[in-house]
Design a protein around this motif. Structure first.
Motif: not given
Length: 444
Positions: A232-234, A285-287, A298-300, A364-367
């Protein structure tokens, strides 16, 4: 878009030409009612012909994708065929129903039908004529149902899961309209090319309608799988889902998409595949970005180990061309197909020079770190533009960064209006239209 327009025009011209070879819009004597008779036949042929072709496209025929530049373009053609059929059907309905009203109001006087001396009817023609009244009633009510269903399909605010549930009922309306057409079409047409084509279209449309109602479209391209990972990338409102497929997936090219079903009540949703295919791990992989009710939940809803069904792959956004230089523009969540291509290129390098522009309103830095690493591994030059800090991307900025753009092709995925603006800008500066590739990722 050019192929869509040409295809729609070809269907209209072919049906018109074949009808004109069998009949005329200038009957003698030329009166309101004589013209109404032939026009009802002409508009009926055009209307059911357009709807039949739209039904056939609903089969998602893989063999047709290369000719129409992908399933996304085929669905756009399906949409415009439906709109054109609706317009023709409304005109057809008015000439039929409106004339009866005007006769009832006293505005028109219907001429008495002159009996034909010695007229005898064959068994088939007699059977068809005996059903004319019933066929007219069936066609009228099917028309009303089709109008409602097509309009609902065009209303973007109508929830997608309700669209999926209601849209398939057009198949029922089609079956009724096919019966209406078979009974009311002039018997003389069936022995001529227009009748042969109509028979083929009605048969194909009927088979498609039955496959739709029994849920069998795409059955041969469906593979079951299990969710193996969720990230998850909030800050981006984005969820990355990894699915491990069972045997049966035939592989895919980077940039293609698939229909994924995680909830039968919700139905299948199209998602671009964000991974290269490796038969050793069978992982896709789907984004997905939270853009509506379904994607926001979807995240829930999604859990590791949950079964899913994947149908595909589809699409021709596959980065295949002869240009030595490619310019990629992945705006926002439109970066997805480019991520898949980066991974594929890292595994199997090629000699093309690639520049990837990623304009985004959310950061988002991680992404971004993952995207940067993928670009470096694939030897792709990444150009990141964050709204509010770097300004907006346009054709002028791309040309300033890449002076040799004239020898390149452009591959765009993102908001349709942004893509259209870029396309018009580059074509105005001399880029050949066939070198601008844009995915029309809207299935309704």
């Amino acid at each position: 878009m050019k192929r869509i327009k040409v295809s729609l025009l070809v269907v209209l011209l072919l049906l018109t030409a074949l009808w004109l070879a069998a009949d005329t819009l200038l009957p003698e004597p030329f009166t309101y009612f004589s013209f109404r008779t032939v026009f009802m036949q002409y508009s009926g042929v055009i209307g059911i012909g357009l709807m039949s072709v739209a039904m056939l496209l609903a089969l998602r025929p893989k063999w047709l994708e290369p000719h129409l530049d992908g399933l996304d373009k085929m669905y756009r053609l399906h949409k415009w065929l439906g709109i054109a059929a609706l317009v023709v059907a409304i005109v057809h309905w008015w000439w039929g129903k409106g004339t009866k009203w005007m006769v009832g109001w006293g505005w028109l006087e219907k001429p008495a039908r002159k009996p034909v001396a010695g007229e005898t009817l064959g068994n088939i023609e007699g059977l068809l004529r005996s059903q004319r009244g019933f066929a007219e009633s069936v066609g009228e009510w099917a028309f009303y149902a089709a109008v409602v269903l097509i309009v609902l399909a065009l209303v973007k605010r109508f929830p997608y899961h309700w669209f999926v549930k209601t849209h398939k009922w057009i198949a029922v309306a089609y079956l009724a309209l096919a019966y209406h057409s078979a009974v009311l079409t002039k018997v003389e047409y069936w022995t001529q090319p227009v009748g042969w084509l109509m028979a083929a279209l009605l048969l194909g449309g009927t088979v498609t309608a039955l496959l739709t109602l029994t849920g069998r479209i795409g059955t041969g391209r469906k593979v079951t799988g299990t969710i193996a990972g969720l990230i998850d990338y909030p800050a981006l409102r984005v969820l990355e889902t990894a699915v491990v497929l069972e045997d049966g997936w035939r592989g895919h090219a980077a940039g293609q998409f698939a229909f994924v079903t995680s909830d039968k009540n919700e139905g299948a949703h199209p998602y671009t595949i964000a991974s290269a295919w490796n038969p050793a791990d069978r992982r896709l992989v789907f984004i997905t970005k939270a853009l509506g009710d379904h994607t926001s939940r979807l995240r829930e809803r999604l859990k590791i180990g949950m079964p899913v069904t994947v149908e595909g792959p589809y699409g021709c956004f596959d980065f295949e061309d002869a240009q030595p230089h490619q310019i990629w523009v992945g705006a926002g969540i439109g970066i997805t197909p480019f991520i898949a291509r980066l991974k594929q290129r890292a595994a199997t390098p090629d000699a093309k020079t690639i520049d990837l522009f990623h304009p985004t309103a959310e950061f988002d830095q991680a992404a971004i770190d993952r995207l940067t690493a993928d670009a470096e591994a694939a030897s792709v030059r990444l150009h990141l533009l964050v709204d509010g800090k770097d300004g907006r991307l346009n054709g002028e900025r791309i040309r300033a960064v890449i002076p040799e753009w004239q020898s390149a092709s452009i591959w765009f995925c993102g908001p349709p209006r942004f893509g259209q603006a870029l396309r018009e800008d580059f074509l105005a500066h001399g880029l050949p239209p066939e070198r601008f590739h844009q995915e029309l990722f809207q299935m309704r």
